[in-house]
Design a protein around this motif. Structure first.
Motif, short mmCIF file in Angstrom:
data_model
loop_
_atom_site.label_atom_id
_atom_site.label_comp_id
_atom_site.label_asym_id
_atom_site.label_seq_id
_atom_site.Cartn_x
_atom_site.Cartn_y
_atom_site.Cartn_z
N ARG A 1 -35.07 -25.69 21.83
CA ARG A 1 -35.95 -25.22 20.75
C ARG A 1 -37.39 -25.68 20.94
O ARG A 1 -37.64 -26.85 21.18
N ARG B 1 -45.28 -16.94 22.68
CA ARG B 1 -44.91 -15.74 21.93
C ARG B 1 -46.20 -15.07 21.49
O ARG B 1 -47.24 -15.72 21.41
N GLU C 1 -33.67 -12.91 21.57
CA GLU C 1 -34.70 -12.54 20.59
C GLU C 1 -35.30 -11.18 20.94
O GLU C 1 -35.58 -10.36 20.05
N ARG D 1 -33.35 -22.12 26.47
CA ARG D 1 -34.66 -21.68 25.97
C ARG D 1 -34.93 -20.25 26.46
O ARG D 1 -35.36 -19.39 25.70
N ASP E 1 -35.73 -21.52 16.41
CA ASP E 1 -35.44 -21.09 17.77
C ASP E 1 -33.97 -21.30 18.12
O ASP E 1 -33.28 -22.12 17.50
#
Lengths: 399, 399
Positions: free
Chosen positions: A197, A390, A168, A161, A202
């Motif tokens: 995820r 996020r 990302e 994760r 993800d």
């Protein structure tokens, strides 16, 4: 029958195998049938050398500390036994009045336990042999899962994760990352990365298991597609991936005399996949290979796992004292909406020589993902995971 | 002067760089001098494309969640700027009324900040530029340490402690383990593995830093000696080790067009060292390369680090609003028995182009260890570590 007990740890260390050891000691202390409680140093290697320790002399405080300590406090080995070794061990058992043999480990350890069980029967020597399951690989048959596995799954869930958020963020410079997981022959460990995820899309975007042959052209097409769609790709791959001819992808490293089992050296899948991506797609790729760190983390271990590892150790002593032997303890999942497990026992000859692969219903048709049935299987073993944020879409509208 | 603020994140993500970002936002919200609060997506890449986000629209709950989330929420880049890019950015600043430019990153980001600072001065455009330090590498000069570093140090302290127990347990089968750490040009990250030791003789047994040339024959002699003495060896090695001719040990991997900076691909030191051990000593060796996982772990992050990362972000806004610019924020360690730090600021031109290597007084004369002065430096930044148990000597006397 009154007699002495000996316990050992075998194979790869885990986050919770000391919980099983402590359970054996604490339970054995409660039974009058058990005299001495011996520990073998480095598994059967220590047994053959009579490098034994007196586990009655470990204080109760120390036992509580050991229970929370990762790795294997007695030391382990991967050594097998010759016929002479088996006979030597039987003589040691007779000389020391050992009637209870408890061995904590995976497939190899169960095979060792079965050999001693059978030899004792041949010699009409009363010996109660119990294998206590322990393997991060989760590849023992006849048990719902193996103590040690939920903790490596939790470690990978959290770490992938985080590594996914990393890719990302820095995909503009480092767009492709391979996470090489343990798993020589099965994909249970690699599959557990799916827990990373938080939402669809993800990381991990692609998960490769040894249960399906690895096809280079298909892999490259999958990576290229995800990269085009998302700008970054996180790939989880088991160290033991095999190609269409059944060859290990990463078995090309030189064989080493010092490997006592003569096995090929694994650990190169991350480098092999990065090389494929860089050569054929001209996209920069890097790999994370957490190696042994994934299997011995106490801080990221699963509570369910630590508790179950203790319970199988405890149940093993009760099984032996009740006069049953030649078995491996198992975990049995109860039906119902809330996860619960009980312990069971199966004859060793139903376990040894078999290996439990990730079944069809747990592998997505694409071959690079798992199914929701798998997620239902693994989630309760791993427990709650940290939730990460996020930037809200509202803040991401162009201004 | 009233104006808009823009903030970005640059370079490798860390466990705490979002704490600095959240601090900038929360502090900026308190100042009337600051109008819009823009975030650039993927560092200067997003700035050049005007891919900006409105950070005033992030809720206070989301800010608290982001503060605890690892990696870099805005996205980062490693891109440098051409002269045209600098001019384009100045036009964007003028068009959008941006007066405050805050850039969270390492050496490259400080260089970018300095270029914008100088160009604005040339144009007589009032712009307050502040660099906020962030690098796990700990290689910025003029600051006691860099936010992000204490967390990678804590991750390695815990994980190498656990990996060391693993090697100790399974040394009969896997006697040599290399842990490859980050650190392209400096050994700060590799050095921090020394925190893994609970007592003398614990892993890591050998620590190799890029500050000292790596001599193959001496390395092999060291490994052979530790293996003879202890039966197992854990080696910590920085990815950027160089040999006596100044060549990267692991730079032999193929160059990849897709690397935008044309840098050699690192990450091969673990494999190179294992190969040396297996070829010349005929001892089985494996490596753990946790890669990006070491830098973005929230659960194993350092509390001191998270708190300081927040404070440098907060102080940067205050510095800018007070009308000071062209600086990088720093951390200043106060004298005294209890660890305390304050923030400071230094002109960017005293930072850019320099690199802080591990100093002589922190490297042991042997070249493969650190000194007690180093341990005094690093310990308070990392905080308490989990204590693990071993079987008491009393239980280990032969029986």
């Amino acid at each position: 029958m009154r007699g002495n007990l000996i316990v050992g740890q075998s194979g790869g260390p885990t986050a919770v195998v000391n919980a099983s050891l402590v359970a054996v000691i604490q339970e054995a202390l409660r039974h009058d049938a058990i005299g001495e409680i011996y520990g073998m140093r480095f598994g059967v290697l220590g047994l053959l050398r009579e490098d034994l320790v007196d586990l009655r002399r470990v204080s109760s405080e120390m036992l509580e500390e050991l229970r929370r300590t990762p790795s294997a406090a007695l030391g382990t080995s991967r050594a097998g036994l010759g016929d002479d070794d088996v006979d030597r061990i039987m003589r040691i058992f007779q000389a020391r009045g050992i009637r209870y043999f408890l061995y904590i480990g995976g497939n190899g350890s169960a095979a060792t336990a079965l050999r001693l069980h059978r030899r004792a029967a041949d010699l009409r020597y009363d010996l109660w042999v119990i294998a206590i399951p322990k393997t991060i690989d989760n590849d023992l048959v006849e048990t719902d899962h193996c103590p040690g596995h939920p903790s490596v799954a939790r470690w990978l869930a959290v770490s992938v994760r985080e590594a996914g958020l990393d890719t990302e963020a820095i995909g503009t410079a480092d767009p492709v990352k391979v996470v090489e997981t343990m798993g020589r022959h099965t994909g249970w460990v690699a599959a557990s990365t799916a827990l990373a995820r938080q939402r669809e899309g993800d990381a991990p975007h692609l998960i490769y298991l040894p249960e399906r042959p690895f096809v280079r052209q298909r892999f490259l097409a999958d990576v290229e597609r995800v990269h085009r769609e998302r700008g970054h790709v996180l790939i989880a791959a088991a160290e033991g991936l095999v190609d269409e001819r059944g060859q290990f992808l990463a078995a090309s490293q030189r064989p080493v005399e010092a490997d006592p089992l003569g096995r090929p050296q694994f650990g190169g899948v991350g480098a092999v996949l990065c090389d494929l991506v860089m050569t054929h797609l001209q996209i920069k790729a890097r790999f994370d290979k957490p190696g042994t760190m994934q299997r011995v983390s106490a801080l990221l271990s699963s509570r369910v796992d630590a508790e179950e590892a203790y319970r199988v150790g405890q149940a093993a002593v009760r099984e032996a004292v009740a006069g049953r032997g030649g078995t491996m303890m198992t975990l049995v999942r109860e039906r119902g909406p809330v996860y619960r497990s009980t312990t069971g026992a199966v004859p060793l000859d139903r376990v040894v020589g078999d290996i439990r692969r990730v079944p069809e219903e747990f592998i997505a048709p694409s071959g690079y993902d798992v199914t929701s049935a798998y997620m239902d299987y693994i989630r309760p073993l791993v427990g709650p995971l940290p939730q990460y944020a996020r930037l809200a879409p509202a803040a991401r509208t162009p201004i």
